[in-house]
Design a protein around this motif. Structure first.
Motif, PDB file in Angstrom:
ATOM      1  N   UNK A 270     -47.535  64.600  73.459  1.00 31.66           N
ATOM      2  CA  UNK A 270     -48.969  64.510  73.631  1.00 31.66           C
ATOM      3  C   UNK A 270     -49.731  65.813  73.161  1.00 31.66           C
ATOM      4  N   UNK A 271     -50.818  65.522  72.447  1.00 28.59           N
ATOM      5  CA  UNK A 271     -51.938  66.518  71.999  1.00 28.59           C
ATOM      6  C   UNK A 271     -53.136  66.354  72.257  1.00 28.59           C
ATOM      7  N   UNK A 272     -53.679  67.065  73.106  1.00 34.42           N
ATOM      8  CA  UNK A 272     -55.189  67.048  73.723  1.00 34.42           C
ATOM      9  C   UNK A 272     -55.929  68.070  72.734  1.00 34.42           C
ATOM     10  N   UNK A 273     -57.261  67.736  72.717  1.00 37.32           N
ATOM     11  CA  UNK A 273     -58.025  68.374  71.940  1.00 37.32           C
ATOM     12  C   UNK A 273     -59.605  68.848  72.711  1.00 37.32           C
ATOM     13  N   UNK A 274     -59.899  70.005  72.743  1.00 38.02           N
ATOM     14  CA  UNK A 274     -61.039  70.372  73.493  1.00 38.02           C
ATOM     15  C   UNK A 274     -61.959  71.373  72.423  1.00 38.02           C
ATOM     16  N   UNK A 275     -63.441  70.716  72.367  1.00 36.13           N
ATOM     17  CA  UNK A 275     -64.185  71.551  71.559  1.00 36.13           C
ATOM     18  C   UNK A 275     -65.282  71.930  72.406  1.00 36.13           C
ATOM     19  N   UNK A 276     -65.643  73.280  71.600  1.00 38.30           N
ATOM     20  CA  UNK A 276     -66.805  73.775  72.591  1.00 38.30           C
ATOM     21  C   UNK A 276     -67.550  74.401  71.409  1.00 38.30           C
ATOM     22  N   UNK A 286     -56.265  73.265  70.685  1.00 34.97           N
ATOM     23  CA  UNK A 286     -55.311  72.088  70.728  1.00 34.97           C
ATOM     24  C   UNK A 286     -54.092  72.404  71.628  1.00 34.97           C
ATOM     25  N   UNK A 287     -53.896  71.602  72.609  1.00 38.67           N
ATOM     26  CA  UNK A 287     -52.610  71.688  73.649  1.00 38.67           C
ATOM     27  C   UNK A 287     -51.683  70.685  73.152  1.00 38.67           C
ATOM     28  N   UNK A 288     -50.354  71.234  72.818  1.00 35.63           N
ATOM     29  CA  UNK A 288     -49.439  70.272  72.692  1.00 35.63           C
ATOM     30  C   UNK A 288     -48.439  70.378  73.570  1.00 35.63           C
ATOM     31  N   UNK A 289     -48.080  69.231  74.275  1.00 35.32           N
ATOM     32  CA  UNK A 289     -46.900  68.932  75.253  1.00 35.32           C
ATOM     33  C   UNK A 289     -45.729  68.350  74.587  1.00 35.32           C
ATOM     34  N   UNK A 319     -42.073  76.708  65.992  1.00 37.54           N
ATOM     35  CA  UNK A 319     -41.955  75.834  64.919  1.00 37.54           C
ATOM     36  C   UNK A 319     -43.227  74.990  64.659  1.00 37.54           C
ATOM     37  N   UNK A 320     -43.294  74.199  65.826  1.00 38.30           N
ATOM     38  CA  UNK A 320     -44.593  73.232  66.028  1.00 38.30           C
ATOM     39  C   UNK A 320     -46.006  74.048  65.733  1.00 38.30           C
ATOM     40  N   UNK A 321     -45.957  75.177  66.221  1.00 32.82           N
ATOM     41  CA  UNK A 321     -47.271  76.039  66.126  1.00 32.82           C
ATOM     42  C   UNK A 321     -47.310  76.275  64.658  1.00 32.82           C
ATOM     43  N   UNK A 322     -46.219  76.873  63.865  1.00 33.16           N
ATOM     44  CA  UNK A 322     -46.422  77.101  62.575  1.00 33.16           C
ATOM     45  C   UNK A 322     -46.786  75.852  61.551  1.00 33.16           C
ATOM     46  N   UNK A 323     -46.117  74.854  61.936  1.00 32.05           N
ATOM     47  CA  UNK A 323     -46.513  73.532  60.987  1.00 32.05           C
ATOM     48  C   UNK A 323     -47.839  73.095  61.128  1.00 32.05           C
ATOM     49  N   UNK A 371     -58.272  77.075  64.846  1.00 37.74           N
ATOM     50  CA  UNK A 371     -57.988  76.340  65.943  1.00 37.74           C
ATOM     51  C   UNK A 371     -57.224  77.275  66.800  1.00 37.74           C
ATOM     52  N   UNK A 372     -57.397  77.099  68.316  1.00 39.97           N
ATOM     53  CA  UNK A 372     -56.382  77.742  69.079  1.00 39.97           C
ATOM     54  C   UNK A 372     -55.309  76.976  69.702  1.00 39.97           C
TER      55      UNK A 372
END
Length: 396
Positions: A270-276, A286-289, A319-323, A371-372
Protein backbone atom coordinates in the motif's frame (compact mmCIF):
# COMPACT_ATOMS: atom_id res chain seq x y z
CA UNK A 1 -63.96 -4.04 -19.70
CA UNK A 2 -61.21 -3.81 -17.11
CA UNK A 3 -59.87 -7.26 -18.01
CA UNK A 4 -59.89 -6.37 -21.69
CA UNK A 5 -57.82 -3.23 -20.99
CA UNK A 6 -55.26 -5.21 -19.02
CA UNK A 7 -54.94 -7.79 -21.79
CA UNK A 8 -54.46 -5.03 -24.38
CA UNK A 9 -51.81 -3.32 -22.25
CA UNK A 10 -49.97 -6.63 -21.68
CA UNK A 11 -50.04 -7.37 -25.43
CA UNK A 12 -48.60 -3.95 -26.30
CA UNK A 13 -45.80 -4.31 -23.73
CA UNK A 14 -44.90 -7.77 -25.03
CA UNK A 15 -44.44 -6.33 -28.52
CA UNK A 16 -41.87 -3.88 -27.19
CA UNK A 17 -40.01 -6.47 -25.09
CA UNK A 18 -39.42 -9.02 -27.84
CA UNK A 19 -38.02 -6.60 -30.41
CA UNK A 20 -35.00 -8.01 -32.33
CA UNK A 21 -34.47 -5.25 -34.87
CA UNK A 22 -30.64 -5.29 -34.57
CA UNK A 23 -29.94 -9.02 -34.24
CA UNK A 24 -27.16 -10.60 -36.30
CA UNK A 25 -26.06 -14.21 -36.38
CA UNK A 26 -22.46 -15.02 -35.52
CA UNK A 27 -21.86 -16.43 -38.99
CA UNK A 28 -22.56 -12.95 -40.36
CA UNK A 29 -19.93 -11.16 -38.23
CA UNK A 30 -16.22 -10.49 -38.68
CA UNK A 31 -15.26 -10.22 -34.99
CA UNK A 32 -12.35 -7.85 -34.29
CA UNK A 33 -10.29 -9.11 -31.32
CA UNK A 34 -7.44 -6.58 -31.62
CA UNK A 35 -6.78 -3.42 -33.62
CA UNK A 36 -3.45 -1.90 -34.59
CA UNK A 37 -2.68 1.64 -35.76
CA UNK A 38 0.46 2.80 -37.57
CA UNK A 39 1.61 5.93 -39.37
CA UNK A 40 2.78 5.32 -42.93
CA UNK A 41 5.65 7.14 -44.63
CA UNK A 42 3.14 9.25 -46.55
CA UNK A 43 1.49 10.36 -43.29
CA UNK A 44 -1.63 8.24 -43.66
CA UNK A 45 -3.07 5.87 -41.06
CA UNK A 46 -2.68 2.13 -41.44
CA UNK A 47 -5.39 0.16 -39.63
CA UNK A 48 -4.71 -3.51 -38.92
CA UNK A 49 -7.45 -5.79 -37.59
CA UNK A 50 -7.05 -9.23 -36.05
CA UNK A 51 -10.26 -11.10 -36.88
CA UNK A 52 -11.34 -14.24 -35.09
CA UNK A 53 -11.98 -17.29 -37.29
CA UNK A 54 -14.54 -19.31 -35.28
CA UNK A 55 -14.14 -22.56 -37.26
CA UNK A 56 -10.46 -22.79 -36.19
CA UNK A 57 -11.16 -22.64 -32.45
CA UNK A 58 -10.74 -26.00 -30.77
CA UNK A 59 -8.97 -27.56 -33.77
CA UNK A 60 -5.49 -29.02 -33.69
CA UNK A 61 -2.50 -27.24 -35.13
CA UNK A 62 -1.08 -27.85 -38.53
CA UNK A 63 0.68 -31.16 -38.96
CA UNK A 64 4.39 -31.22 -38.45
CA UNK A 65 6.92 -31.67 -35.70
CA UNK A 66 8.48 -29.54 -33.05
CA UNK A 67 7.64 -25.87 -32.93
CA UNK A 68 5.52 -25.96 -36.06
CA UNK A 69 2.78 -27.54 -33.98
CA UNK A 70 2.75 -24.57 -31.63
CA UNK A 71 2.50 -21.88 -34.27
CA UNK A 72 -1.18 -22.13 -35.07
CA UNK A 73 -3.66 -19.29 -34.97
CA UNK A 74 -7.41 -18.87 -35.09
CA UNK A 75 -7.01 -15.31 -36.31
CA UNK A 76 -6.83 -13.58 -39.67
CA UNK A 77 -4.99 -10.27 -40.10
CA UNK A 78 -6.32 -7.68 -42.54
CA UNK A 79 -4.86 -4.22 -43.13
CA UNK A 80 -5.55 -1.07 -45.13
CA UNK A 81 -4.37 2.56 -45.33
CA UNK A 82 -6.45 5.73 -45.32
CA UNK A 83 -7.17 9.12 -43.77
CA UNK A 84 -9.63 8.17 -41.01
CA UNK A 85 -10.49 4.98 -39.12
CA UNK A 86 -14.06 5.06 -40.44
CA UNK A 87 -12.87 5.36 -44.05
CA UNK A 88 -10.43 2.49 -43.64
CA UNK A 89 -13.06 0.31 -41.96
CA UNK A 90 -15.33 0.91 -44.95
CA UNK A 91 -12.51 -0.06 -47.35
CA UNK A 92 -11.90 -3.28 -45.44
CA UNK A 93 -15.64 -4.03 -45.32
CA UNK A 94 -15.74 -4.07 -49.13
CA UNK A 95 -13.18 -6.90 -49.08
CA UNK A 96 -14.90 -9.05 -46.43
CA UNK A 97 -18.04 -11.21 -46.71
CA UNK A 98 -18.98 -10.57 -43.07
CA UNK A 99 -19.87 -7.39 -41.15
CA UNK A 100 -16.93 -5.95 -39.17
CA UNK A 101 -17.78 -5.55 -35.48
CA UNK A 102 -15.54 -3.94 -32.82
CA UNK A 103 -17.63 -5.09 -29.85
CA UNK A 104 -15.10 -7.75 -28.82
CA UNK A 105 -11.88 -5.78 -29.41
CA UNK A 106 -9.63 -6.63 -26.43
CA UNK A 107 -6.44 -4.69 -27.26
CA UNK A 108 -5.51 -1.52 -29.16
CA UNK A 109 -1.88 -1.39 -30.35
CA UNK A 110 -0.25 1.92 -31.39
CA UNK A 111 2.87 1.81 -33.54
CA UNK A 112 5.96 3.67 -32.34
CA UNK A 113 5.98 6.15 -35.24
CA UNK A 114 2.32 7.10 -34.75
CA UNK A 115 2.75 7.38 -30.96
CA UNK A 116 5.57 9.90 -31.41
CA UNK A 117 3.61 11.84 -34.02
CA UNK A 118 0.48 12.21 -31.85
CA UNK A 119 -2.49 9.91 -31.33
CA UNK A 120 -5.46 12.23 -30.70
CA UNK A 121 -6.70 11.92 -34.28
CA UNK A 122 -6.91 8.11 -34.12
CA UNK A 123 -8.41 7.83 -30.63
CA UNK A 124 -11.49 9.91 -31.45
CA UNK A 125 -13.08 7.00 -33.31
CA UNK A 126 -12.58 4.58 -30.42
CA UNK A 127 -14.10 7.03 -27.96
CA UNK A 128 -17.05 7.98 -30.16
CA UNK A 129 -18.06 4.76 -31.94
CA UNK A 130 -20.77 2.85 -30.06
CA UNK A 131 -19.18 -0.58 -30.67
CA UNK A 132 -15.86 0.51 -29.17
CA UNK A 133 -14.83 -1.13 -25.90
CA UNK A 134 -13.36 1.54 -23.60
CA UNK A 135 -12.31 -1.21 -21.17
CA UNK A 136 -9.95 -2.71 -23.76
CA UNK A 137 -6.20 -2.43 -23.11
CA UNK A 138 -3.98 0.02 -24.97
CA UNK A 139 -0.26 -0.52 -25.64
CA UNK A 140 2.57 0.82 -27.80
CA UNK A 141 4.57 -1.41 -30.14
CA UNK A 142 8.33 -0.98 -30.15
CA UNK A 143 8.21 -1.39 -33.94
CA UNK A 144 4.84 -1.40 -35.71
CA UNK A 145 1.39 -2.58 -34.68
CA UNK A 146 1.30 -4.74 -37.81
CA UNK A 147 4.32 -6.73 -36.56
CA UNK A 148 2.61 -7.45 -33.24
CA UNK A 149 -0.70 -8.58 -34.72
CA UNK A 150 1.06 -10.81 -37.27
CA UNK A 151 2.80 -12.70 -34.45
CA UNK A 152 1.85 -16.39 -34.18
CA UNK A 153 1.23 -17.21 -30.49
CA UNK A 154 2.16 -20.49 -28.80
CA UNK A 155 -0.17 -20.85 -25.79
CA UNK A 156 -3.24 -19.11 -27.18
CA UNK A 157 -5.08 -19.14 -30.47
CA UNK A 158 -5.08 -15.34 -30.77
CA UNK A 159 -2.44 -12.67 -30.19
CA UNK A 160 -5.09 -10.55 -28.48
CA UNK A 161 -5.56 -13.26 -25.83
CA UNK A 162 -1.81 -13.37 -25.15
CA UNK A 163 -1.66 -9.63 -24.55
CA UNK A 164 -4.87 -9.55 -22.51
CA UNK A 165 -3.59 -12.35 -20.26
CA UNK A 166 -0.19 -10.72 -19.73
CA UNK A 167 -1.71 -7.35 -18.85
CA UNK A 168 -4.30 -8.92 -16.57
CA UNK A 169 -1.74 -10.69 -14.35
CA UNK A 170 -0.77 -7.51 -12.47
CA UNK A 171 2.89 -8.44 -12.96
CA UNK A 172 3.39 -6.02 -15.83
CA UNK A 173 2.16 -2.45 -16.38
CA UNK A 174 -1.23 -2.13 -18.05
CA UNK A 175 -3.77 0.57 -18.74
CA UNK A 176 -7.26 0.51 -20.20
CA UNK A 177 -8.35 2.84 -22.97
CA UNK A 178 -10.81 4.71 -20.74
CA UNK A 179 -8.08 5.45 -18.18
CA UNK A 180 -5.66 6.55 -20.91
CA UNK A 181 -8.26 8.99 -22.25
CA UNK A 182 -9.01 10.28 -18.75
CA UNK A 183 -5.31 10.97 -18.11
CA UNK A 184 -5.02 12.65 -21.50
CA UNK A 185 -7.89 15.06 -20.78
CA UNK A 186 -7.33 15.63 -17.04
CA UNK A 187 -5.44 18.34 -15.18
CA UNK A 188 -2.08 17.52 -13.62
CA UNK A 189 -1.42 14.05 -15.03
CA UNK A 190 0.05 12.65 -18.24
CA UNK A 191 -0.76 9.29 -19.87
CA UNK A 192 1.49 6.27 -20.27
CA UNK A 193 1.12 2.87 -21.94
CA UNK A 194 3.00 -0.45 -21.80
CA UNK A 195 5.51 -1.21 -24.56
CA UNK A 196 5.01 -4.51 -26.39
CA UNK A 197 7.76 -6.21 -28.34
CA UNK A 198 8.67 -9.61 -29.77
CA UNK A 199 11.48 -11.16 -27.72
CA UNK A 200 13.42 -14.42 -27.77
CA UNK A 201 12.02 -16.99 -25.34
CA UNK A 202 15.27 -18.99 -25.29
CA UNK A 203 18.98 -18.22 -25.25
CA UNK A 204 20.39 -15.74 -27.73
CA UNK A 205 20.85 -17.13 -31.18
CA UNK A 206 17.66 -19.21 -31.20
CA UNK A 207 15.66 -16.66 -33.11
CA UNK A 208 13.03 -19.20 -34.16
CA UNK A 209 11.65 -19.24 -30.62
CA UNK A 210 9.97 -15.95 -29.76
CA UNK A 211 7.19 -14.56 -27.64
CA UNK A 212 5.32 -11.32 -26.99
CA UNK A 213 6.37 -9.48 -23.84
CA UNK A 214 5.69 -6.23 -22.04
CA UNK A 215 9.02 -4.40 -21.77
CA UNK A 216 8.62 -1.15 -19.87
CA UNK A 217 6.29 1.77 -20.56
CA UNK A 218 5.98 4.58 -23.09
CA UNK A 219 5.81 8.06 -21.57
CA UNK A 220 3.51 10.62 -23.16
CA UNK A 221 3.36 14.37 -22.93
CA UNK A 222 -0.11 15.37 -23.97
CA UNK A 223 -0.81 13.00 -26.90
CA UNK A 224 2.79 12.46 -28.04
CA UNK A 225 5.20 9.78 -26.87
CA UNK A 226 8.39 11.45 -25.62
CA UNK A 227 10.35 8.43 -24.38
CA UNK A 228 10.27 5.04 -22.72
CA UNK A 229 11.38 3.38 -19.49
CA UNK A 230 12.87 -0.09 -19.11
CA UNK A 231 11.48 -2.78 -16.79
CA UNK A 232 13.37 -1.67 -13.68
CA UNK A 233 12.53 2.01 -14.13
CA UNK A 234 8.90 1.13 -14.82
CA UNK A 235 8.70 -0.76 -11.55
CA UNK A 236 9.62 2.45 -9.73
CA UNK A 237 6.75 4.28 -11.44
CA UNK A 238 4.28 1.55 -10.44
CA UNK A 239 5.41 1.89 -6.79
CA UNK A 240 4.62 5.61 -6.85
CA UNK A 241 1.21 5.01 -8.46
CA UNK A 242 0.34 2.27 -5.93
CA UNK A 243 -0.01 -0.28 -8.72
CA UNK A 244 2.36 -2.94 -7.40
CA UNK A 245 0.24 -5.95 -6.48
CA UNK A 246 2.73 -8.76 -6.94
CA UNK A 247 6.48 -9.00 -7.26
CA UNK A 248 9.81 -10.35 -6.11
CA UNK A 249 12.51 -8.27 -4.44
CA UNK A 250 16.02 -9.76 -4.43
CA UNK A 251 18.75 -8.24 -2.29
CA UNK A 252 22.43 -9.05 -1.82
CA UNK A 253 23.51 -9.97 1.69
CA UNK A 254 26.70 -8.14 2.73
CA UNK A 255 29.23 -9.11 5.38
CA UNK A 256 28.42 -12.80 5.83
CA UNK A 257 30.82 -15.74 5.66
CA UNK A 258 29.03 -16.98 2.59
CA UNK A 259 27.83 -14.18 0.37
CA UNK A 260 24.49 -14.75 -1.26
CA UNK A 261 21.10 -13.32 -2.04
CA UNK A 262 17.68 -13.36 -0.47
CA UNK A 263 14.48 -13.23 -2.53
CA UNK A 264 11.19 -12.22 -0.95
CA UNK A 265 7.72 -12.24 -2.46
CA UNK A 266 5.43 -9.28 -1.87
CA UNK A 267 2.16 -10.21 -0.20
CA UNK A 268 0.58 -6.83 0.54
CA UNK A 269 1.53 -3.37 -0.73
CA UNK A 270 0.00 0.00 0.00
CA UNK A 271 1.37 3.39 -1.02
CA UNK A 272 -0.24 6.54 0.35
CA UNK A 273 0.47 10.04 -0.94
CA UNK A 274 0.34 13.37 0.84
CA UNK A 275 0.88 16.73 -0.83
CA UNK A 276 1.36 20.10 0.82
CA UNK A 277 1.77 23.59 -0.59
CA UNK A 278 4.00 26.25 0.94
CA UNK A 279 3.82 29.31 -1.27
CA UNK A 280 4.96 28.03 -4.67
CA UNK A 281 6.84 25.08 -3.19
CA UNK A 282 5.13 21.70 -3.51
CA UNK A 283 6.07 18.91 -1.11
CA UNK A 284 5.13 15.28 -1.74
CA UNK A 285 5.41 12.51 0.86
CA UNK A 286 5.09 8.87 -0.19
CA UNK A 287 4.55 6.30 2.55
CA UNK A 288 5.10 2.72 1.38
CA UNK A 289 3.89 -0.18 3.53
CA UNK A 290 4.83 -3.68 2.46
CA UNK A 291 4.51 -7.21 3.81
CA UNK A 292 6.62 -9.96 2.29
CA UNK A 293 7.56 -13.62 2.58
CA UNK A 294 11.12 -14.93 2.21
CA UNK A 295 11.18 -17.92 -0.14
CA UNK A 296 14.87 -18.16 -1.08
CA UNK A 297 18.09 -17.65 0.85
CA UNK A 298 21.43 -18.50 -0.78
CA UNK A 299 23.52 -16.90 1.98
CA UNK A 300 24.48 -18.43 5.33
CA UNK A 301 22.18 -16.16 7.33
CA UNK A 302 20.13 -17.95 9.96
CA UNK A 303 16.61 -16.54 9.92
CA UNK A 304 16.03 -17.69 13.50
CA UNK A 305 18.14 -14.70 14.47
CA UNK A 306 15.96 -11.61 14.88
CA UNK A 307 18.84 -9.26 14.01
CA UNK A 308 19.31 -11.04 10.67
CA UNK A 309 15.62 -10.66 9.86
CA UNK A 310 15.75 -6.95 10.69
CA UNK A 311 18.82 -6.51 8.50
CA UNK A 312 17.07 -8.18 5.56
CA UNK A 313 14.01 -6.00 6.09
CA UNK A 314 16.16 -2.86 6.06
CA UNK A 315 17.80 -3.97 2.80
CA UNK A 316 14.38 -4.57 1.22
CA UNK A 317 13.15 -1.14 2.31
CA UNK A 318 16.29 0.49 0.85
CA UNK A 319 15.81 -1.41 -2.43
CA UNK A 320 12.23 -0.14 -2.78
CA UNK A 321 13.27 3.43 -2.00
CA UNK A 322 16.12 3.25 -4.52
CA UNK A 323 13.79 2.05 -7.28
CA UNK A 324 11.41 4.95 -6.71
CA UNK A 325 14.25 7.49 -6.66
CA UNK A 326 15.88 6.09 -9.82
CA UNK A 327 12.64 6.28 -11.82
CA UNK A 328 12.02 9.82 -10.57
CA UNK A 329 15.37 11.02 -11.89
CA UNK A 330 14.42 9.97 -15.41
CA UNK A 331 10.72 10.85 -15.39
CA UNK A 332 11.21 14.28 -13.81
CA UNK A 333 14.57 15.33 -15.21
CA UNK A 334 14.76 13.73 -18.65
CA UNK A 335 11.12 13.65 -19.80
CA UNK A 336 9.45 16.18 -17.47
CA UNK A 337 6.15 14.33 -17.84
CA UNK A 338 3.97 13.98 -14.75
CA UNK A 339 2.81 10.39 -15.23
CA UNK A 340 2.81 10.10 -11.41
CA UNK A 341 -0.16 12.43 -11.15
CA UNK A 342 1.46 14.71 -8.55
CA UNK A 343 -0.23 17.67 -10.26
CA UNK A 344 -3.62 16.01 -10.05
CA UNK A 345 -3.12 15.47 -6.31
CA UNK A 346 -2.26 19.15 -5.89
CA UNK A 347 -5.25 20.18 -8.01
CA UNK A 348 -7.63 18.15 -5.86
CA UNK A 349 -6.15 19.44 -2.59
CA UNK A 350 -5.60 23.05 -3.60
CA UNK A 351 -7.95 23.79 -6.55
CA UNK A 352 -7.91 27.58 -5.99
CA UNK A 353 -4.10 27.79 -6.06
CA UNK A 354 -3.99 25.53 -9.11
CA UNK A 355 -6.45 27.72 -11.04
CA UNK A 356 -4.65 30.91 -9.94
CA UNK A 357 -1.50 30.07 -11.88
CA UNK A 358 0.04 26.95 -10.35
CA UNK A 359 -1.40 24.76 -13.09
CA UNK A 360 0.05 26.93 -15.87
CA UNK A 361 3.52 26.70 -14.32
CA UNK A 362 3.33 23.00 -13.48
CA UNK A 363 5.77 22.00 -16.23
CA UNK A 364 8.38 24.14 -14.45
CA UNK A 365 7.44 23.05 -10.92
CA UNK A 366 7.18 19.28 -11.47
CA UNK A 367 10.88 18.59 -12.26
CA UNK A 368 11.91 20.42 -9.05
CA UNK A 369 9.82 18.28 -6.67
CA UNK A 370 11.89 16.01 -4.41
CA UNK A 371 9.48 13.46 -2.93
CA UNK A 372 10.05 12.32 0.63
CA UNK A 373 9.90 8.51 0.62
CA UNK A 374 9.13 6.51 3.76
CA UNK A 375 9.22 2.71 3.45
CA UNK A 376 7.94 0.50 6.24
CA UNK A 377 8.20 -3.24 5.71
CA UNK A 378 7.43 -6.41 7.62
CA UNK A 379 8.57 -9.96 6.98
CA UNK A 380 5.63 -12.25 7.69
CA UNK A 381 7.05 -15.68 6.92
CA UNK A 382 10.36 -17.24 5.92
CA UNK A 383 9.04 -20.33 4.18
CA UNK A 384 8.97 -23.82 5.67
CA UNK A 385 12.29 -23.44 7.48
CA UNK A 386 14.46 -20.76 9.06
CA UNK A 387 17.68 -22.71 8.52
CA UNK A 388 19.97 -22.83 5.51
CA UNK A 389 21.24 -25.91 3.71
CA UNK A 390 24.79 -26.51 4.92
CA UNK A 391 27.11 -29.56 4.66
CA UNK A 392 27.82 -31.25 7.98
CA UNK A 393 31.52 -30.33 7.81
CA UNK A 394 30.62 -26.60 7.74
CA UNK A 395 28.20 -26.75 10.64
CA UNK A 396 29.36 -25.49 14.04
Amino acid sequence: MRHASLLLLTFMMSILLCSCWSEREINELAIVTAAGLDRTESGKIRLTLLLAVPRLFGTGSAQGGGEAKLESSAGWVVSEEGDTIMDITRMLQKKLPRVITYSHCRVLIIGDSLARDGITRVLDFFERFRQSQLISYIAVSKTSALDILNFKPKFEKLTSEVLRSEMGQNLTPSIRLIDFLNYLMSEGIEPYAPVVEIVNSQDEGKKSSSNLAIKGIAIFKKDRMVGALNDKETRGVLWVKNQVNKGIITIEIPGSHKKGKVSSELERVNVSRKVSLHGDKVEVTLTVRISENIYENTSDLNLDNEDNVKMIQTQVENAVKERIEDSGKIVQSAYKSDIYGFGQSVYRRYPKAWNNGLGKRWEEIFPEIKPSIIVRGRIIRSGLTNHVIMPRSEQD
